[in-house]
Design a protein around this motif. Structure first.
Motif, short mmCIF file in Angstrom:
data_model
loop_
_atom_site.label_atom_id
_atom_site.label_comp_id
_atom_site.label_asym_id
_atom_site.label_seq_id
_atom_site.Cartn_x
_atom_site.Cartn_y
_atom_site.Cartn_z
N GLU A 1 -10.92 -16.26 -6.24
CA GLU A 1 -10.39 -16.69 -4.94
C GLU A 1 -8.99 -17.29 -5.06
N ALA A 2 -8.20 -16.72 -5.95
CA ALA A 2 -6.81 -17.18 -6.06
C ALA A 2 -5.95 -15.96 -6.33
N SER A 3 -4.77 -15.97 -5.79
CA SER A 3 -3.81 -14.95 -6.16
C SER A 3 -2.43 -15.51 -5.89
N ASN A 4 -1.46 -14.84 -6.46
CA ASN A 4 -0.06 -15.18 -6.25
C ASN A 4 0.32 -16.48 -6.97
N HIS A 5 1.61 -16.79 -6.88
CA HIS A 5 2.12 -17.93 -7.64
C HIS A 5 1.43 -19.24 -7.25
N GLU A 6 1.41 -19.51 -5.96
CA GLU A 6 0.88 -20.80 -5.53
C GLU A 6 -0.62 -20.90 -5.81
N GLY A 7 -1.32 -19.84 -5.43
CA GLY A 7 -2.77 -19.86 -5.63
C GLY A 7 -3.12 -20.04 -7.09
N GLY A 8 -2.36 -19.37 -7.96
CA GLY A 8 -2.64 -19.48 -9.37
C GLY A 8 -2.32 -20.86 -9.91
N MET A 9 -1.18 -21.38 -9.46
CA MET A 9 -0.78 -22.70 -9.96
C MET A 9 -1.81 -23.76 -9.56
N ARG A 10 -2.33 -23.60 -8.36
CA ARG A 10 -3.29 -24.58 -7.86
C ARG A 10 -4.63 -24.44 -8.58
N ALA A 11 -5.04 -23.20 -8.80
CA ALA A 11 -6.38 -22.98 -9.36
C ALA A 11 -6.43 -23.18 -10.86
N MET A 12 -5.29 -23.04 -11.53
CA MET A 12 -5.27 -22.94 -12.99
C MET A 12 -6.06 -24.06 -13.66
N LEU A 13 -5.77 -25.30 -13.31
CA LEU A 13 -6.44 -26.41 -13.98
C LEU A 13 -7.46 -27.10 -13.07
N THR A 14 -7.51 -26.70 -11.80
CA THR A 14 -8.46 -27.37 -10.89
C THR A 14 -9.69 -26.52 -10.61
N GLY A 15 -9.61 -25.23 -10.88
CA GLY A 15 -10.73 -24.36 -10.51
C GLY A 15 -11.00 -24.38 -9.01
N ASN A 16 -9.94 -24.58 -8.24
CA ASN A 16 -10.06 -24.63 -6.78
C ASN A 16 -11.02 -25.72 -6.32
N GLY A 17 -11.12 -26.78 -7.10
CA GLY A 17 -11.97 -27.88 -6.67
C GLY A 17 -11.38 -28.61 -5.48
N THR A 18 -12.24 -29.18 -4.68
CA THR A 18 -11.78 -30.00 -3.56
C THR A 18 -12.44 -31.37 -3.66
N ALA A 19 -12.09 -32.22 -2.72
CA ALA A 19 -12.59 -33.59 -2.76
C ALA A 19 -14.11 -33.62 -2.77
N GLY A 20 -14.73 -32.62 -2.16
CA GLY A 20 -16.18 -32.64 -2.07
C GLY A 20 -16.89 -32.18 -3.33
N HIS A 21 -16.14 -31.66 -4.27
CA HIS A 21 -16.76 -31.15 -5.49
C HIS A 21 -16.85 -32.25 -6.55
N ALA A 22 -17.64 -31.96 -7.57
CA ALA A 22 -17.85 -32.98 -8.61
C ALA A 22 -16.53 -33.39 -9.25
N THR A 23 -15.63 -32.45 -9.42
CA THR A 23 -14.36 -32.79 -10.07
C THR A 23 -13.35 -33.34 -9.08
N GLY A 24 -13.69 -33.37 -7.82
CA GLY A 24 -12.85 -34.04 -6.83
C GLY A 24 -11.48 -33.44 -6.64
N GLY A 25 -11.31 -32.18 -7.01
CA GLY A 25 -10.00 -31.57 -6.85
C GLY A 25 -9.04 -31.91 -7.97
N ARG A 26 -9.52 -32.66 -8.96
CA ARG A 26 -8.63 -33.02 -10.07
C ARG A 26 -8.47 -31.85 -11.03
#
Lengths: 1020, 429
Positions: free
Chosen positions: B92-117
């Motif tokens: 569920e990621a593509s392109n520069h921004e999507g990749g940069m965001r997902a790379m180390l976060t795994g697309n986590g959000t505040a509601g997930h165990a990793t809290g988007g970190r």
């Protein structure tokens, strides 16, 4: 296959369809309880045995399978629906594998059992299998593909629902007398999805030409089982306004669909495979009218699909192209059509909806009176009608604005008298819309906190810092501690841009004492300075205000900072501080006078450049990548000269009363000898300024005007060539304020390779022949072609690779029409006179000046601001007066619930109805000092502020000012307004109006032009 | 119930007035699983995806090689320390921004165990508490475009960037600046600075009282930053003072990219050797990075090169050379870690360190986040068998993030968006 394409929104695979919180749009109009896509995305698609989930028919025993379920599934439902679309995500390793719809193409029998099982589930009164892909489920559909009402796929899905419920299709030939759409057969859970209201064919499938025309057929009322899309009042396609068709042709088509949507939604366009395809000019609108009606009646969580889609509010967003934004005339017109199609519009005001902006705004508050120019005739001769709904609402929340790095340095210099470049090295803040001063983005992160500490110590211990200029007293005369206290009062006011509170004063004085125990006087003062510079009082500009009615009115000191940071990007000067102390900045006329004064002050130098380097993104000029092989002459020094040229040009126009017309069409610029050589211009005559720039006429040369300056041309180009795309986007986004979406993913967007046998234009035109690109690039590239006489390094070229240049172009949709031009001069001329450019200039300033007005709110305010700007005369600097006159300048709204919250402090804010505040006027004796009281004792007077009031009692903060020339042991008298229960930092004697206050030992003296504080609480 | 910090902020605004003003982050569960663990994590980033045929090793498993001239060939001398991982997708990621965001976060959000970190911050939250710096972020020319999704890879919460320090001299001052002073001066200085932090905190408390319900996030972020500054005031452990970085010329000058990179690697290794932190990252440029890697003998911007078509011989060669240069920097980092002794164990720093080289995209020409390559260095205490090349078939890279957490001793089972699946990356251990 074609019908499949038409029936489905094909937007790629599962990737990217899912909105993320960061991307989720937050426009106005989303406050109606609509599920936030981001929320939906966070929720599991199906939450297991969640509440509200019941079998379709709990009474029914085990459902009999229909005899031909297996072939129906294998031959129709699977290949056309589940195996074609759902499988992309609903598969073993797919993103939707944790839902209950887990498909396996290798075992269709098992898969059919799964599908039939899911088909019997009902959630929120709807069949889950239907609600999810049609987006009628409250949780939405996380991503992937969506089934449209009326599509053949949905018909097949409905048949699955029927079969799963045991309603086997009748033998061929007996369609039950209904239209044959399975969804209309009275499925209990089908409570009237809007697509079912019309005849089967009117779903807008424009490919079915036979259907065109039957949208006007309102006689199809046979589906009485369907309650209609809204309410149950109308037996017909409800509420469609009588003259809707004519209005569609006369207004909606030319104003919105034909203008905003036609770039892609046309035969051969990027969106030709969607259900909205507009006819060629002059073609029949029958089909598109039918399609629009049907699309308007499709429900989404954000309302009718026809409006939700272009607003990017559907779960899969708007794939590309132009969007419709809340608060715009286009939005209001389209909204009216959608509401009408859904029977939700009060008809009968047909003519009104043609006037931009005023639709639906009845009953709004009146004009503020701050700007009397509603209905101003703008430059274009068009009557600009400020949207009254936006007129008097303070749009901004109470907030804190951290100093930007630029503001930090300039403030430090004004405060301390030493140069500062610390801010330049601060951790970069998030850039919003090109601006680096968005209030939300300006926070103190971990790295910045360390840098702020280093900077504060660096400034406080700067060898050039002359403490004597900061200390208002002679410590030998009055003692070190008192002098430190006086320093805190005086310097604290300037550092925090407001008087220190007693608590703050005491805290920092205690810190002084602690340091003084170990170190000398000077170092102790320096440590206090280092501490003050790390306080939130210094680092944040407060926009908190004091409560007035349901709003908050910025305090005088806050207003002083609003003015000073808007114009100077620095702290207020003494005059502003004095006016603030006198409570005079609440007067709009005083503010206007001050703005005029401040613009004439040397500190205003650079104001336009500070704005424009963000507006035009010229802060990237120094770092854009440019091939040294192709452009060996573009040295760093030349780039710096280009920035200097534009800075001088803009500053000169701004300070010299220039207009937008001058901005685009001036026939002069500023060059160094180096830049003159680079451009091939004369180096000018007359004296050069300190950096070697001279003014030079561009008359008769290809240069002249902003658009032909090297800074802009170089910033917007490719490393090895010019870029019609970058330059076109620059005009669209920065000068016209159009929002262009990024190119879709999975598309190779590399610029075409350099080809010495073709011009840049020829290469890009080839590129643009791809219809998937043309939809957006028709808006962009033809503007950029106008710049083609300038290469990627901003230099004029008569030809390219020996080939002649074609610089004809077109600005699609400028001020409501398509504007052709030939060459940059003509383009500049068109932009110079454009109301859209003017409005955009104001909008960009509003973004910068207000530090991040919500974009939807900004849209709402824009006509008002624009009218004010035009009314002021349209000089470049008039925009500041327009911002000053906006309610957002001085007022803030409280957060929900905030008005009742404890801890909200009313600070001294003179009200409009306050009597004359001449200190010589004894004034308000007898009245309790509910707001501000003045108790003059010669040059010494007190300002009393009620900081908390619970009815039977209140607490105050009292500032004792000394406007005289000599230090005095202060004594003030006034009626405390009740029985004093508690007093600090002063003693009280006497009663009522004869109550006299004197200072405590540490603050009994008040120095000239300084303030001391005390406070008390009293019962009524 | 565990409550992530962000969630606390977002969900509890109404009760904030009565609640204590700020709270410390809850520590991640810290429980070793599996056998070996690493004590330090280093994340290394280079931008703009890749062109697979220029990069991919030949062979598989322990039998693999680097084709002559290929991007990873410079890693040959350290191959025994490496696990090369190909074939993972950012779901569920593509392109520069999507990749940069997902790379180390795994697309986590505040509601997930990793809290988007991001993974570095999750690990820092678990093991960084006792360090002078919970984590250190180094960067090279990451900030000319300001902070944003394109320019940041480390997240302290959903949408909350951790800004890297691009200035080696400033980083040196933070880390070692006071070490040249005598102990008494150091202690006095730390006391002054602590007092100032207390003053700032008290002023923030006052401000909080005036604010009512607004701007709580801003104040919380400010307070958390002061916490970090304060922990950095802890007396540094005695260790060898590294030389002051010598970088002449501007930090944004592309000609300086190599010099700054080397200075930052040296500082990062020194900070680990002195045990100032257990979690460090180095971000070289950022996605869409325009930097011209002059040291690699190219004159085109890196992003431009990353879009060179296969028919563009010059462009492809430029990209190959630039990418090899990044591989050389990674090798330098690993070699420095392998050459520096770990004062705690007597072994080398690399023995106790897991190094992760991450990229944000797969094929840069297509802007996709499929088949995104990773390189690991260090065995995490024998947990990973090194000297191997692993190829996967489109599994979510969040499994690798789980593996990283587990290798650091965390009991993590999902990272980022849990719908991408749970568990470590099979075959890695």
């Amino acid at each position: 296959m074609r019908s499949l394409l038409l029936g489905l929104l094909l937007l790629g695979a599962c990737d990217d369809l899912r909105p993320t919180a960061a991307d989720a749009p937050t426009p106005a109009g989303r406050d109606d309880g609509v599920a936030d896509p981001a929320d939906a995305a966070d929720a599991p698609a199906d939450d297991g045995d969640g509440g509200g989930l019941v079998p379709l028919d709990p009474e029914a025993p085990a459902v009999e399978a229909c005899a031909d379920d297996a072939p129906f599934f294998a031959e129709q439902a699977w290949p056309q629906v589940f195996g074609e679309h759902c499988i992309a995500c609903h598969r073993e390793r797919g993103p939707a594998r944790d839902t209950r719809l887990l498909l396996d193409e290798d075992d269709l029998d098992a898969t059919r059992a799964v599908v039939w099982g899911v088909a019997r589930l009902v959630e929120h009164g709807q069949p889950l299998l239907r609600a999810k892909p049609t987006l009628t489920h409250p949780d939405g559909h996380l991503g992937g593909e969506v089934l449209l009402q009326g599509s053949p796929e949905l018909a097949l899905l409905d048949e699955v629902l029927d079969r799963a419920a045991g309603r086997c299709p009748a033998p061929a030939g007996d369609s039950g007398g209904d239209t044959g759409l399975p969804g209309d057969t009275g499925l209990p859970g089908d409570t009237g999805t809007p697509g079912d209201t019309g005849t089967p064919g009117d779903s807008g499938d424009t490919g079915d030409t036979g259907d065109s025309g039957d949208t006007g057929d309102t006689g199809d009322t046979g589906d009485t089982g369907d309650t209609g899309p809204v309410g149950d009042t109308a037996p017909q396609p409800p509420g469609l306004c009588e003259d809707e068709r004519a209005w569609f042709d006369d207004t909606l088509m030319p104003e919105v669909l034909g203008r905003t949507c036609a770039g892609c939604h046309r035969a051969g366009g990027a969106a030709s495979a969607t259900r909205l395809v507009l006819p060629a000019a002059g073609g029949s609108t029958d089909a598109v009218y039918a399609a629009a009606l049907a699309l308007a009646r499709i429900d989404t969580p954000a309302g009718g699909f026809l409006l939700a889609k272009p607003m990017d509010l559907t779960v899969d967003g708007h794939g590309g192209g132009r969007q419709v934004r809340a608060g715009t005339a286009s939005h209001d017109l389209l909204r009216d059509f959608v509401l009408s199609a859904r029977g939700e519009l009060a008809c009968g005001t047909p003519g009104d909806s043609g006037d931009s902006g005023d639709v639906g705004d009845t009953g709004s508050v009146g004009d503020t009176g701050s700007v009397g120019d509603s209905g101003t005739v703008g430059d274009s001769g068009v009557v600009v009608d400020p949207d009254p709904a936006c007129g008097d609402v303070p749009e901004l929340p109470r907030r804190l604005r951290r100093l930007t790095p630029v503001e930090y340095d300039r403030t430090a210099e004004d405060l301390l008298g030493v140069p500062s470049s610390h801010g330049q090295a601060f951790a970069s803040d998030v850039v919003v819309d090109g601006y680096r001063n968005h209030a939300d983005a300006l926070q103190v992160g971990g790295l910045l906190a360390e840098q702020l500490a280093s900077a504060a110590e660096g400034l406080a211990f700067d060898p050039g810092l002359d403490l004597d200029t900061l200390i208002p007293c002679d410590r030998a005369e009055i003692g070190e501690r008192d002098c430190a206290s006086a320093f805190l009062v005086d310097f604290g006011l300037r550092a925090f841009r407001r008087p220190l509170t007693v608590a703050e004063h005491d805290r920092y004085l205690a810190f002084f004492d602690a340091v003084r125990a170990d170190e000398g006087w000077a170092d102790s003062v320096r440590w206090v300075i280092a501490a003050l510079l790390q306080s939130p009082g210094f680092l944040y500009r407060a926009e908190l205000g004091a409560r007035v009615g349901d709003d908050f009115q910025l305090t005088d000191h806050e207003l002083a900072s609003e003015l000073s940071y808007l114009v100077w990007s620095s702290m207020p000067d003494d005059e502003l501080f004095d006016l603030a102390a006198q409570g005079r900045l609440q007067d709009p006329e005083v503010r206007r006078d001050q703005l005029a004064r401040m613009l004439a002050d040397p500190r205003a130098e650079g104001v336009m450049w500070r704005f424009a380097s963000s507006w035009l993104m010229l802060d990237r000029l120094a770092i854009v990548s440019r091939s040294t092989e192709v452009y060996p002459d573009l040295t760093a020094a030349v780039r710096a000269d280009m920035a200097g040229e534009t800075e001088r040009f803009l500053e000169g126009l701004f300070a010299g009363g220039g207009s937008l017309d001058d901005l685009f069409r001036s026939e002069h610029t500023f060059v160094t000898a180096r830049l003159a050589t680079y451009y091939g211009l004369p180096s000018g005559s007359g004296a050069a300024d300190g950096a070697g720039f001279r003014e030079v006429s561009t008359s008769g040369s290809p240069y002249g005007g902003l658009l032909a300056q090297g800074s802009l041309l170089t910033t917007f180009a490719n490393p090895t060539d010019s870029s019609p795309v970058h330059r076109g986007v620059m005009v669209r986004e920065r000068l016209l304020c159009d929002d262009l979406p990024p190119p879709p993913a999975n598309l190779d967007i590399s610029p075409p390779d350099v080809d010495p046998t073709a011009t840049t234009r020829e290469r890009f035109e080839q590129h643009r022949a791809d219809p998937s690109c043309a939809g957006c690039h028709d808006l962009i590239d033809p503007i950029g072609y106008g710049f083609e006489h300038f290469d990627g390094a901003g230099r004029y070229r008569a030809e390219e690779h020996g080939l002649p240049l074609d610089v004809r172009g077109e600005v699609v949709d400028l001020d409501g029409g398509d504007v052709p031009f030939d060459g940059l001069d003509e383009l500049a001329g068109r932009l110079a006179g454009s109301p859209q450019v003017r409005a955009c200039y104001v909008q960009q300033w509003a973004r910068y000046g207000f530090g991040g007005l919500d974009e939807a709110q900004l849209d709402c305010r824009l006509s008002h601001l624009d009218a004010t700007f035009a009314g002021e005369g349209g000089r470049l600097d008039d925009v500041l007066f327009a911002l000053l006159g906006d309610p957002a300048f001085g007022r803030r709204v409280g957060a929900p619930g905030e008005l009742d919250a404890p801890g909200v402090v009313d600070v001294a804010v003179p009200r409009d109805d306050q009597p004359d505040r001449d200190p010589g006027d004894p004034g308000d004796t007898g009245e309790p000092p509910v707001d501000t009281g003045w108790a003059p004792t010669g040059d010494v007077y007190a300002v009393v502020t009620v900081v908390n009031d619970w009815g039977s009692g209140f607490c105050t903060d009292v500032q004792v000012h000394n406007d005289g020339d000599s230090a005095v042991a202060w004594q003030v008298s006034f009626d405390p307004g009740g029985r004093i229960d508690n007093i600090w930092n002063a003693q009280a004697a006497g009663q009522g109006g004869g109550t006299t206050f004197t200072g405590a030992s540490w603050n009994e003296m008040v120095w000239p032009q300084a303030v001391q504080s005390f406070g008390y609480c009293a019962s009524r | 119930m565990k409550l992530s910090r962000r969630r606390f902020l977002g969900g509890a605004a109404a009760t904030m007035l009565a609640a204590p003003f700020y709270r410390l982050l809850e520590r991640e569960a810290y429980a070793a699983t599996g056998t070996g663990t690493a004590r330090r994590l280093v994340v290394f980033f280079s931008p703009n995806g890749t062109v697979h045929h220029l990069r991919r090793p030949t062979g598989i498993g322990t039998f693999f090689g680097f084709p002559a001239g290929s991007v990873l060939e410079p890693l040959e001398p350290i191959r025994e320390h490496l696990v090369l991982v190909d074939g993972l997708d950012f779901w569920e990621a593509s392109n520069h921004e999507g990749g940069m965001r997902a790379m180390l976060t795994g697309n986590g959000t505040a509601g997930h165990a990793t809290g988007g970190r991001s993974v570095d911050q999750v690990v820092a939250g678990a093991i960084g508490g006792s360090s002078r710096f919970a984590s250190l972020e180094f960067g090279v020319q990451t900030s000319a475009w300001g902070g944003g999704v394109q320019t940041r890879m480390s997240y302290s919460g959903e949408g909350a960037f951790v800004t890297p320090d691009d200035d080696p001299l400033h980083a040196w001052q933070r880390l070692f600046g006071t070490l040249s002073q005598d102990a008494q001066s150091r202690s006095l200085l730390a006391m002054r600075r602590r007092s100032i932090l207390d003053l700032a905190r008290a002023d923030l408390e006052d401000l909080h009282a005036r604010l009512g319900a607004v701007e709580q996030t801003k104040l919380e972020a400010h307070l958390a930053s002061l916490e970090r500054v304060e922990s950095g005031l802890v007396e540094a452990t005695a260790c060898t003072l590294p030389p002051t970085p010598e970088v002449t010329g501007g930090l944004q000058d592309h000609h300086n990219f190599g010099a700054v990179t080397k200075a930052q690697i040296d500082l990062m290794v020194a900070s680990l050797a002195c045990d100032m932190t257990r979690v460090a990252s180095l971000q070289l440029g950022h996605t869409v990075s325009p930097h011209v890697i002059y040291d690699a003998g190219v004159s085109e911007g890196h992003h431009t090169l990353s879009h060179a078509g296969d028919a563009d011989d010059a462009g492809i060669d430029g990209l190959r050379r630039a990418e090899r240069w990044f591989a050389e920097q990674f090798r330098y980092l690993v070699e420095r870690l392998a050459a520096t002794s770990d004062p705690e164990t007597g072994g080398t720093l690399l023995d106790g360190t897991l190094v992760v080289w991450a990229k944000e995209m797969g094929d840069s020409r297509l802007h996709v986040c499929n088949d995104v390559p990773f390189v690991l260095a260090g065995s995490a205490g024998g947990r990973f068998e090194t000297g191997r090349y692993l190829r996967y078939g489109g599994e979510s890279h969040t499994h690798l993030l789980v593996s990283i957490c587990q290798a650091m001793g965390l009991s993590t089972s999902t990272f980022g968006n849990p719908s991408y699946g749970s568990g470590a990356l099979p075959g890695l251990v």
